[in-house]
Design a protein around this motif. Structure first.
Motif, PDB file in Angstrom:
ATOM      1  N   LEU A  80      48.550  29.462  61.081  1.00  0.00           N
ATOM      2  CA  LEU A  80      47.595  29.168  60.094  1.00  0.00           C
ATOM      3  C   LEU A  80      45.882  29.588  60.975  1.00  0.00           C
ATOM      4  N   THR A  81      45.958  29.262  61.977  1.00  0.00           N
ATOM      5  CA  THR A  81      44.735  29.575  62.882  1.00  0.00           C
ATOM      6  C   THR A  81      44.698  30.855  63.042  1.00  0.00           C
ATOM      7  N   ALA A  82      45.821  31.894  63.073  1.00  0.00           N
ATOM      8  CA  ALA A  82      45.766  33.090  63.404  1.00  0.00           C
ATOM      9  C   ALA A  82      45.300  33.909  61.964  1.00  0.00           C
ATOM     10  N   MET A  83      45.802  33.326  61.001  1.00  0.00           N
ATOM     11  CA  MET A  83      45.350  33.777  59.539  1.00  0.00           C
ATOM     12  C   MET A  83      43.895  33.530  58.999  1.00  0.00           C
ATOM     13  N   VAL A  84      43.282  32.463  59.540  1.00  0.00           N
ATOM     14  CA  VAL A  84      41.907  32.264  59.388  1.00  0.00           C
ATOM     15  C   VAL A  84      41.178  33.230  60.307  1.00  0.00           C
ATOM     16  N   GLY A 121      37.518  37.748  60.381  1.00  0.00           N
ATOM     17  CA  GLY A 121      37.548  38.877  61.082  1.00  0.00           C
ATOM     18  C   GLY A 121      37.195  40.155  60.188  1.00  0.00           C
ATOM     19  N   THR A 122      38.110  40.160  59.160  1.00  0.00           N
ATOM     20  CA  THR A 122      38.000  41.244  58.136  1.00  0.00           C
ATOM     21  C   THR A 122      36.694  41.252  57.545  1.00  0.00           C
ATOM     22  N   VAL A 159      39.381  30.932  51.104  1.00  0.00           N
ATOM     23  CA  VAL A 159      37.798  31.143  50.685  1.00  0.00           C
ATOM     24  C   VAL A 159      37.693  32.578  51.204  1.00  0.00           C
ATOM     25  N   PHE A 160      38.111  32.961  52.504  1.00  0.00           N
ATOM     26  CA  PHE A 160      37.875  34.232  52.921  1.00  0.00           C
ATOM     27  C   PHE A 160      38.402  35.348  52.423  1.00  0.00           C
ATOM     28  N   LEU A 191      35.435  40.041  47.199  1.00  0.00           N
ATOM     29  CA  LEU A 191      33.995  40.178  46.761  1.00  0.00           C
ATOM     30  C   LEU A 191      33.185  41.139  47.648  1.00  0.00           C
ATOM     31  N   VAL A 192      33.406  41.437  48.789  1.00  0.00           N
ATOM     32  CA  VAL A 192      32.765  42.070  49.517  1.00  0.00           C
ATOM     33  C   VAL A 192      33.189  43.729  49.321  1.00  0.00           C
TER      34      VAL A 192
END
Length: 338
Positions: free
Chosen positions: A232-236, A241-242, A323-324, A330-331
């Motif tokens: 999960l930390t890696a996915m966050v 990062g992206t 959220v990200f 959206l970005v």
């Protein structure tokens, strides 16, 4: 003359790259500010729960700036188990018995030294019976910091590699070609997250295995839960990062975000004791994903706790990831409107 021409060209490039100029000045100032606030805090005062303790003993602890809280036996154990206090002291037959929370060697030493000075200030030290709820007597600092470092290095490298890789997709024109297809933005983002995510799962697993079985980082709880937290930390880190890469035009600018995104998280991850800082500054930790990852890893690896004790941290990490993912979708409006 030619040297002067090269120098002028470099200065002109920097003058037009306002982000680089700002980062060169503001990033060190930001890091130094955090260091000043954290290391400029007051001294740490141990939190000690007392049971059936004489008033003279309590007064002596308070005179040495300890935070003393009175408990009955059941409430004291629960407070210690939840790490609300560093130790509890119960006077049995007039002799203090110390139960240490035990997960932080520096706090253990501070409590033992304080109690020893209070109980027996004379030349000979009084033997005091001591037990550890978590950890053990000869626990070293690396056992305490190990889980935090696992979370940090997983986060750091995934953030950097994912950001630079996604930036490469953009600058090479690959992302632009994908956006020209019927694919929707959320499908593109999900595909990228799953693609990079498969690799980050392998990376997180290998780092956890190496740390526990080769480096012998203290491991008491479930290895499955450790894997869940590191993945999960890696996915966050991947989704952040992206997202950040959308605001960088080259690899240098991506690296410039490290002091802004990663360094503040280090200060609030648990590597430094923030309890001596002002409450308003401690509140910043609630916005740092690495804090939740580090708390969960320490609870599992050092304290041997289960799902019910880390569920909140896991759900927060999952929510940040979601959220990200939405923010990344959206970005992409910058590059194509659907």
């Amino acid at each position: 003359m030619r040297i002067r021409a090269v120098m002028i060209r470099i200065l002109q490039q920097l003058r037009h790259d306002k982000r680089t100029m700002a980062m060169m000045v503001l990033a060190p100032m930001l890091v130094l500010t955090f260091m000043s606030l954290i290391f400029g805090g007051g001294d740490y005062h141990p939190r000690i729960g007392v049971i059936n303790a004489p008033m003279g003993f309590i007064q002596a602890l308070e005179d040495k700036d300890a935070v003393v809280i009175r408990y009955d036996e059941s409430a004291a154990y629960e407070a210690l188990k939840q790490s609300k206090v560093d130790a509890t002291i119960d006077f049995q037959s007039g002799v203090p018995h110390i139960d240490l929370e035990g997960s932080d060697p520096s706090k253990n030493k501070a409590v033992l030294a304080l109690v020893q000075q209070t109980v027996q200030p004379s030349r000979s030290a009084l033997p005091i019976e001591t037990t550890y709820i978590y950890g053990y007597k000869d626990m070293v600092s690396f056992d305490n910091f190990g889980p935090i470092l696992i979370g940090f290095f997983v986060f750091f490298f995934v953030f950097l590699i994912a950001g630079v890789s996604f930036l490469g997709e953009r600058t090479s024109g690959t992302l632009e070609r994908l956006l020209a297809t019927p694919l929707r933005r959320w499908e593109i983002v999900t595909g990228y997250v799953l693609g990079y995510g498969a690799f980050t799962m392998i990376q997180a697993t290998l780092i956890a295995l190496y740390s526990i079985h080769v480096l012998k980082v203290m491991m008491v709880g479930s290895f499955f839960l450790v894997l869940l937290i590191t993945i999960l930390t890696a996915m966050v880190a991947l989704t952040i990062g992206t997202f950040i890469s959308a605001f960088a035009n080259n690899e240098l600018q991506m690296i410039q975000f490290i002091p802004v995104v990663l360094v503040p998280q280090v200060f609030f991850s648990g590597l430094f004791d923030i309890s001596t800082m002002a409450p308003w500054l401690q509140a910043f930790g609630k916005f740092m994903p690495l804090k939740y990852a580090a708390d969960a890893l320490r609870n599992v690896m050092i304290r041997g706790k289960g799902w019910e004790d880390i569920a909140f941290d896991v759900f927060v990490l999952a929510a940040i990831c979601l959220v990200f993912i939405i923010a990344n979708t959206l970005v992409l409006k910058k590059y194509r409107s659907i």
